[in-house]
Design a protein around this motif. Structure first.
Motif, short mmCIF file in Angstrom:
data_model
loop_
_atom_site.label_atom_id
_atom_site.label_comp_id
_atom_site.label_asym_id
_atom_site.label_seq_id
_atom_site.Cartn_x
_atom_site.Cartn_y
_atom_site.Cartn_z
N TRP A 69 24.54 -25.21 -4.79
CA TRP A 69 23.26 -25.82 -4.38
C TRP A 69 22.42 -24.82 -3.58
O TRP A 69 21.19 -24.74 -3.78
CB TRP A 69 23.50 -27.08 -3.55
CG TRP A 69 23.62 -28.33 -4.35
CD1 TRP A 69 24.75 -29.07 -4.57
CD2 TRP A 69 22.57 -29.01 -5.05
NE1 TRP A 69 24.47 -30.16 -5.36
CE2 TRP A 69 23.14 -30.14 -5.67
CE3 TRP A 69 21.21 -28.76 -5.22
CZ2 TRP A 69 22.38 -31.03 -6.43
CZ3 TRP A 69 20.45 -29.65 -5.98
CH2 TRP A 69 21.04 -30.76 -6.57
N LEU A 70 23.05 -24.10 -2.68
CA LEU A 70 22.30 -23.10 -1.90
C LEU A 70 21.73 -22.03 -2.83
O LEU A 70 20.58 -21.60 -2.66
CB LEU A 70 23.22 -22.48 -0.85
CG LEU A 70 23.63 -23.41 0.29
CD1 LEU A 70 24.80 -22.81 1.08
CD2 LEU A 70 22.46 -23.68 1.22
N GLU A 71 22.51 -21.62 -3.81
CA GLU A 71 22.04 -20.62 -4.78
C GLU A 71 20.89 -21.16 -5.62
O GLU A 71 19.87 -20.48 -5.82
CB GLU A 71 23.21 -20.21 -5.68
CG GLU A 71 22.85 -19.21 -6.76
CD GLU A 71 23.99 -18.93 -7.71
OE1 GLU A 71 23.72 -18.52 -8.86
OE2 GLU A 71 25.17 -19.14 -7.33
N LEU A 72 21.04 -22.38 -6.11
CA LEU A 72 20.00 -22.96 -6.96
C LEU A 72 18.72 -23.21 -6.18
O LEU A 72 17.61 -22.96 -6.68
CB LEU A 72 20.51 -24.26 -7.59
CG LEU A 72 19.58 -24.97 -8.56
CD1 LEU A 72 19.20 -24.07 -9.73
CD2 LEU A 72 20.21 -26.26 -9.07
N GLY A 73 18.84 -23.72 -4.96
CA GLY A 73 17.65 -23.96 -4.14
C GLY A 73 16.87 -22.69 -3.88
O GLY A 73 15.64 -22.66 -3.96
N ALA A 74 17.59 -21.60 -3.57
CA ALA A 74 16.92 -20.32 -3.32
C ALA A 74 16.22 -19.81 -4.58
O ALA A 74 15.11 -19.27 -4.52
CB ALA A 74 17.95 -19.30 -2.82
N ALA A 75 16.86 -20.00 -5.74
CA ALA A 75 16.27 -19.51 -6.98
C ALA A 75 15.09 -20.35 -7.43
O ALA A 75 14.08 -19.83 -7.92
CB ALA A 75 17.34 -19.47 -8.08
N ALA A 76 15.22 -21.68 -7.27
CA ALA A 76 14.21 -22.60 -7.80
C ALA A 76 13.12 -22.95 -6.80
O ALA A 76 12.11 -23.54 -7.18
CB ALA A 76 14.89 -23.88 -8.29
N GLY A 77 13.32 -22.63 -5.53
CA GLY A 77 12.26 -22.84 -4.55
C GLY A 77 12.22 -24.21 -3.92
O GLY A 77 11.15 -24.66 -3.49
#
Length: 386
Positions: A69-77
Motif C-alpha cells: 500500500w505504501l508503494e502503491l500510494g507513492a506511485a499513484a499519488g
C-alpha cells in the motif's frame, strides 16, 4: 489484442492482480460491469488492519500488504497514512484482553504499546476519558480514503502502466484463454482472474456455491468535516471490536467480554455491530459498522442499526460534531472457513474471492502471491480448493 492476463473485476482484488502482473512485465487488461469501481472497495473504512489478522500466514500477508500500500500510494499519488490503531478499554474485562493479547505470541509481527489514559490523550483528542482503563496502541495500521485510493490507483495502472480498463463491459462468458462480453466481443489471454466480490453469481456461480460463500451487508456513516485543527490520529476501535477479529480469539478474558455484551446488549450481537472510526481525507470521520448475513440482507438500510452504532460510539468517543452527512451500505462475500479462496475453474482461469471484511488488508499481498506462484506453477492452489 491478446494479453498475458485478463482480470474481471475492477475493485482492490482485481487491481492487486493487475498491478502484480504489470510489475512482472506482463500485458494486462481489466474488465468491470460498472462505469467505475462501486463495490466494497470504495465502501469501507480505508483501514489496512494487520492487528486483526491471526498470527501466521494471514498476519504475514497483512504486513506485506502494508508495504505494498505504501508503494502503491507513492506511485499513484494518494495519501497512505501510517496512523496506527488504538483499541480503547472502558471495562476491566476489555483491559484484561488487551493485556493478554499484548503479552502473547498472538501479537507477533506487530509493534504494540499498552497505554495509559494519559498517553491516550496525547495520541487522540477523541477518546472519552470517563471510565477509560487504558488502551492498546499499534503502530502497524494504515489509513487510506477508499474512493480516492481506488480512483487514483486505477488511473496509475491505466496511464503509467498502460493497462486498458474496460468499464461498462459485462463479461458474460469465460473460457480457457478467452472472455466474451454481453455484446459478443471477445478478448484473449494466457490466463484469466475473476475477482467479482459480492457480485459472484454472474460467473461460475457453482464454484462460489461450492465454497459456501456468505453474503454480508454492513452499514456505515460519514460525519461532516471536523474542524481543520482537529485530527483523530490513529484509527479508533472499542471493546466491541475484540469480539469481531480472530486475532483476539485465544485471549482468556474474551469470553467475559462476549458474555457481558450478550447479556447487556443482545441487539448488538443481533446486528453484528462493533464500532470503529477512521478519518477521511475531507476531515470527516468514517463510522461503523454492522454485519447482516445471507437471508437477513435487505436492499433498505435500518435506522435502528445506525442509531445503535452512534450510541456505542458516543460511549467511547468525544468529537466536535456528530452530524452525519452520508449513510451507505456495502456488500461483501465472506468465506466461512478461511481468509479467502482461490479456485481453478477452467485451465488457466482462477476465481479469487471470499475476503470478507479483510479485502483492503490482505488483497494486495495475496494477489502478488497468486501472480508470482501462478507464473511458476500453473496448477498452484493456495488453500486446497479443487
Amino acid at each position: 489484442m491478446h494479453y498475458d492476463l485478463i482480470v474481471v473485476g475492477g475493485g482492490i482484488v482485481g487491481l492487486g492482480h493487475a498491478w502484480a502482473a504489470a510489475k512482472l512485465g506482463q500485458t494486462v487488461a481489466v474488465f468491470d460491469n460498472s462505469p467505475r469501481a462501486e463495490g466494497a472497495s470504495i465502501r469501507n473504512f480505508g483501514m489496512v488492519w494487520p492487528i486483526g489478522q491471526p498470527q501466521g500466514a494471514q498476519r504475514a500477508l497483512a504486513v506485506r500488504s502494508r508495504k505494498l500500500w505504501l508503494e502503491l500510494g507513492a506511485a499513484a499519488g494518494f495519501a497512505v497514512d501510517p496512523c496506527g490503531s488504538l483499541h480503547l478499554a472502558h471495562h476491566d474485562d476489555e483491559w484484561a484482553v488487551l493485556n493478554e493479547f499484548a503479552g502473547s505470541s498472538a501479537a507477533a509481527g506487530l509493534e504494540l504499546e499498552l497505554v495509559t489514559p494519559e498517553r491516550i490523550a496525547a495520541l487522540t483528542p477523541a477518546a472519552n476519558s470517563n471510565g477509560l482503563k487504558g488502551g492498546l496502541y499499534s503502530h502497524t495500521e494504515l489509513r487510506v480514503t477508499p474512493p480516492t485510493a481506488i480512483r487514483l490507483a486505477t488511473a496509475y495502472l491505466a496511464e503509467t502502466l498502460n493497462i486498458p480498463f474496460h468499464f461498462d463491459t459485462p463479461i458474460t462468458q469465460v473460457d480457457t484463454g478467452q472472455v466474451t462480453a454481453s455484446n459478443g466481443q471477445t478478448w484473449t489471454a494466457e490466463r484469466i482472474v475473476i475477482a467479482t466480490g459480492a457480485y459472484f453469481r454472474h460467473l461460475f456461480p457453482e464454484a462460489h456455491t461450492a465454497e459456501k460463500l456468505r453474503l454480508c451487508k454492513l452499514q456505515m456513516m460519514l460525519t461532516e468535516a471536523q474542524p481543520a485543527e482537529w485530527k483523530l490520529g490513529p484509527h479508533i476501535a472499542s471493546g466491541l471490536t475484540l469480539r469481531h477479529y480472530t486475532s483476539f480469539a485465544d485471549c482468556p478474558s474474551l469470553a467475559a467480554v462476549k458474555e457481558r455484551f450478550a447479556k447487556d446488549s443482545p441487539e448488538l450481537d443481533r446486528y453484528g455491530i462493533h464500532v470503529m472510526a477512521s478519518q477521511a481525507d475531507n476531515g470527516g470521520l468514517i463510522l461503523g459498522d454492522s454485519h447482516e448475513y445471507d437471508d437477513d440482507v435487505e436492499p433498505v438500510d435500518k435506522a435502528e442499526i445506525d442509531a445503535l452504532m452512534l450510541r456505542e460510539l458516543q460511549k467511547i468517543m468525544n468529537i466536535p460534531t456528530w452530524n452525519i452527512v452520508r449513510r451507505w451500505h456495502g456488500l461483501y462475500a465472506k468465506h466461512p472457513r478461511q481468509m479467502c479462496f482461490v479456485r481453478e475453474v477452467r485451465p488457466e482461469v482462477l476465481v479469487v474471492n471470499g475476503f470478507g471484511g479483510n479485502g483492503m488488508t490482505l488483497s494486495l499481498a495475496l494477489s502478488e502471491s497468486v501472480i508470482q506462484s501462478w507464473q511458476n506453477a500453473p496448477q498452484w492452489d493456495a488453500f486446497g480448493s479443487s
